[in-house]
Design an enzyme around this catalytic site. Structure first.
Site, mmCIF file in Angstrom:
data_model
loop_
_atom_site.group_PDB
_atom_site.id
_atom_site.type_symbol
_atom_site.label_atom_id
_atom_site.label_comp_id
_atom_site.label_asym_id
_atom_site.label_seq_id
_atom_site.Cartn_x
_atom_site.Cartn_y
_atom_site.Cartn_z
ATOM 1 N N CYS A 142 28.259 -11.353 40.824
ATOM 2 C CA CYS A 142 27.379 -11.874 39.950
ATOM 3 C C CYS A 142 26.014 -11.782 39.894
ATOM 4 O O CYS A 142 25.288 -12.224 39.201
ATOM 5 C CB CYS A 142 27.714 -13.440 39.921
ATOM 6 S SG CYS A 142 29.393 -14.024 40.377
ATOM 7 N N ILE A 192 33.958 -18.513 30.845
ATOM 8 C CA ILE A 192 34.339 -17.145 30.923
ATOM 9 C C ILE A 192 33.588 -16.721 29.858
ATOM 10 O O ILE A 192 33.815 -16.921 28.580
ATOM 11 C CB ILE A 192 35.704 -16.870 31.058
ATOM 12 C CG1 ILE A 192 36.297 -17.476 32.090
ATOM 13 C CG2 ILE A 192 36.057 -15.433 30.808
ATOM 14 C CD1 ILE A 192 37.674 -17.585 32.384
ATOM 15 N N LYS A 208 25.737 -22.288 33.006
ATOM 16 C CA LYS A 208 26.553 -23.354 32.482
ATOM 17 C C LYS A 208 26.708 -23.440 31.186
ATOM 18 O O LYS A 208 27.931 -23.608 30.754
ATOM 19 C CB LYS A 208 25.865 -24.573 33.172
ATOM 20 C CG LYS A 208 26.569 -25.705 32.890
ATOM 21 C CD LYS A 208 27.832 -25.969 33.744
ATOM 22 C CE LYS A 208 28.593 -26.995 32.917
ATOM 23 N NZ LYS A 208 29.354 -26.442 31.672
ATOM 24 N N HIS A 253 28.390 -16.697 31.250
ATOM 25 C CA HIS A 253 27.979 -16.150 32.440
ATOM 26 C C HIS A 253 28.785 -14.831 32.268
ATOM 27 O O HIS A 253 29.837 -14.783 33.081
ATOM 28 C CB HIS A 253 28.303 -16.992 33.725
ATOM 29 C CG HIS A 253 28.224 -16.149 34.895
ATOM 30 N ND1 HIS A 253 27.139 -15.267 35.306
ATOM 31 C CD2 HIS A 253 28.960 -16.510 36.269
ATOM 32 C CE1 HIS A 253 27.469 -14.956 36.707
ATOM 33 N NE2 HIS A 253 28.271 -15.501 37.141
#
Ligand SMILES: [Zn+2]
Lengths: 144, 388
Positions: free
Chosen positions: B84, B210, B330, B334
């Site tokens: 990430c 997602i 959030k 992401h």
């Protein structure tokens, strides 16, 4: 992705050999950590200590019982754990190192076992409900 | 050493774009970055591109040359992968390259395509950021790993699910005006509390969605910006990176993220600032607990005090230290390999004054971006400052 059923117990298997050997030892009650002269513990395979780089490594037995350092009840699993959920994952202190695995027993059917930080557990090797793959399991201390 | 300026930023809308190829997503972000920068593509000397799971999601390895084509640049192009934090490390190398005088113009960013996969395959894909032998095979999922950290945090310092729900609610509210955000809807503390569990103590609204999306930044040297009369008022003045043991169980403390401590220390030293100087932050809240750990590693709160920051209104939009005004991972979303670039794009907009939430930080001079990989086995921190 790796071990195929019964072959996984074969220490001569070319697939993830050191991990398979370590699981075999764990299943035989001879679980071990790799320890350096400075007392840093780690899991195989190691050529040097990951903390200090020492190549002077030995196998030290894990403590008989471990202490739950943290845990989580997983409700949304990966596909390989589809039939295991909900299950309790725990990170457990075993003296020179910590192990991560699934807590078995101590709960009602179809529920994850009740776990708390600080619980005493023993380590064993069990099977994944989804596909029979071997994995690290913890049981309440004294039940093994 | 030269100052590194952000000449332009580009983002795709974050969200569910299962039919869009990765090359189209990154091409759009790069196009927008060049439009924002008014820099000639021909001047780009390197492309640093972040991507995590393209080999799984698109059956496409070796993505960097493809993305150079998509951006319309012809220069050395490299893909960076740190889970990430993939775009974070890509941007960091771009910053170092420009700061060292090795290039005047670098294009950096990243892309992730995820929603074309079934959810269980994404779960499996994200899990490969953990230790396969000793974590994934032991049943650790990506939310599960952060849940282990959350319970360890509660045990060490206290705190509750409700504290985490305040973080979710705050970041959803911040996303409302952000045109790039995936979820522009309010989520109350009560709704977050009542959502189904994913990995206890984390429930649905503790987790980022997602997401598909891409980010791109045009970074230039101060000299290049002056020569070309660019509007590039924001500088990247500090960069730092840290690494920790891969498996959570191998860390000395389970409720801290020392890789981010190291990254923050290095970035602050590089910029010549202290945590107390920070006016606004974009941090890696892949799960609500991750925002807490980030704030404490950045030195913005003492260990054990970050948990209450949102509930007490310190990190809300009107608080003393607004955190994740973009909506964060959030609510903004992401797209794993794009996130580190997106955070810097958002922070740049906030500091320039052209972000829909800039009104909350009108006098901000110093911003910090925190991007983490896996369970923070990798961390990258950047300091951005208003230079003009
Ligand atoms: Zn050692």
């Amino acid at each position: 992705m790796s071990d195929d059923g019964a072959d996984a117990t074969d220490a001569s298997s070319p697939t993830d050999r050191e991990y398979a050997e370590w699981l075999d030892a764990l299943a035989d009650g001879d679980g071990f950590a790799i320890v350096c002269p400075n007392g840093h513990g780690s899991l195989p395979p190691r050529r040097v200590c990951p903390e200090c780089g020492s190549p002077d490594l030995s196998r030290e037995p894990l403590d008989e019982t471990g202490t739950v350092a943290t845990y989580s009840v997983v409700h949304v699993p990966s596909p390989r754990f589809a039939d295991d959920a909900p299950y309790a994952t725990a990170v457990v202190d075993f003296g020179p190192t910590r192990l991560t695995g699934i807590v078995r027993d101590g709960g009602a059917d179809d529920e994850a076992p009740a776990v708390e930080i600080g619980d005493a557990v023993a380590v064993d090797v069990g099977e994944r409900a989804t596909d029979g793959e071997r994995l690290v399991v913890f049981r309440p201390a004294g039940e093994r | 050493m030269t100052d590194v300026r952000v000449a332009g930023v580009g983002l795709t809308p974050f969200g569910s774009h299962p039919e869009r190829t990765g090359r189209d997503l990154f091409g759009e972000a790069a196009l927008r970055a060049f439009e924002d920068a008014a820099v000639d593509r021909a001047d780009v000397e390197e492309l640093n591109y972040g991507n995590f799971m393209g080999a799984l999601a698109e059956h496409q390895g070796h993505q960097a040359p493809l993305m150079a084509e998509a951006a319309g640049v012809r220069c050395p192009a490299t893909r960076y992968e740190s889970a990430c934090a993939s775009a974070g490390v890509a941007v960091r190398e771009a910053v170092r390259t420009v700061a060292a005088g090795d290039a005047d113009v670098v294009l950096a960013g990243g892309m992730e395509r995820m929603t074309n996969l079934p959810t269980d395959e994404v779960t499996e894909g994200l899990a490969i950021a953990a230790d396969d032998l000793y974590e994934v095979r032991a049943g650790v999922t990506f939310p599960g790993a952060y849940a282990l950290m959350a319970n360890a945090y509660f045990d060490a310092y206290g705190g509750s699910r409700e504290d985490l729900a305040h973080i979710a609610s705050k970041n959803h509210e911040n996303a409302l005006p952000n045109e790039y955000a995936q979820y522009r809807k309010e989520v109350s503390v009560a709704e977050a509390m009542d959502a189904p569990p994913v990995a206890e103590p984390l429930h649905l609204y503790d987790a980022c969605p997602i997401t598909d999306g891409a980010s791109a930044l045009v970074l230039v040297s101060e000299e290049y910006a002056a020569e070309h009369d660019l509007e590039a008022s924001v500088a990247v003045t500090g960069t730092g990176q840290g690494t920790d043991r891969m498996a959570l169980g191998d860390r000395e403390r389970l409720a801290r993220t020392p890789a981010a401590d190291d990254a923050a220390d290095a970035a602050y030293a590089d910029a010549g600032v202290e945590a107390a100087d920070v006016d606004v932050a974009e941090v890696h809240d892949c799960f609500t607990i991750a925002e807490v750990l980030a704030l404490e590693s950045l030195g913005l709160f003492e260990p054990g005090e970050g948990i209450a920051a949102a509930r007490e209104g310190v990190t809300t939009a009107d608080g003393d230290l607004p955190v994740n005004l973009s909506g964060g991972l959030k609510a903004k979303g992401h797209p794993v390999g794009a996130t580190g670039g997106s955070q810097i794009a958002e922070l740049t907009r906030l500091l320039r004054g052209d972000h829909p939430n800039s009104e909350h930080v009108p006098d901000a001079e110093v911003g910090v971006a925190h991007n983490a990989g896996g369970t923070v086995a990798s961390a990258v921190v950047h300091v951005l400052e208003v230079a003009e």
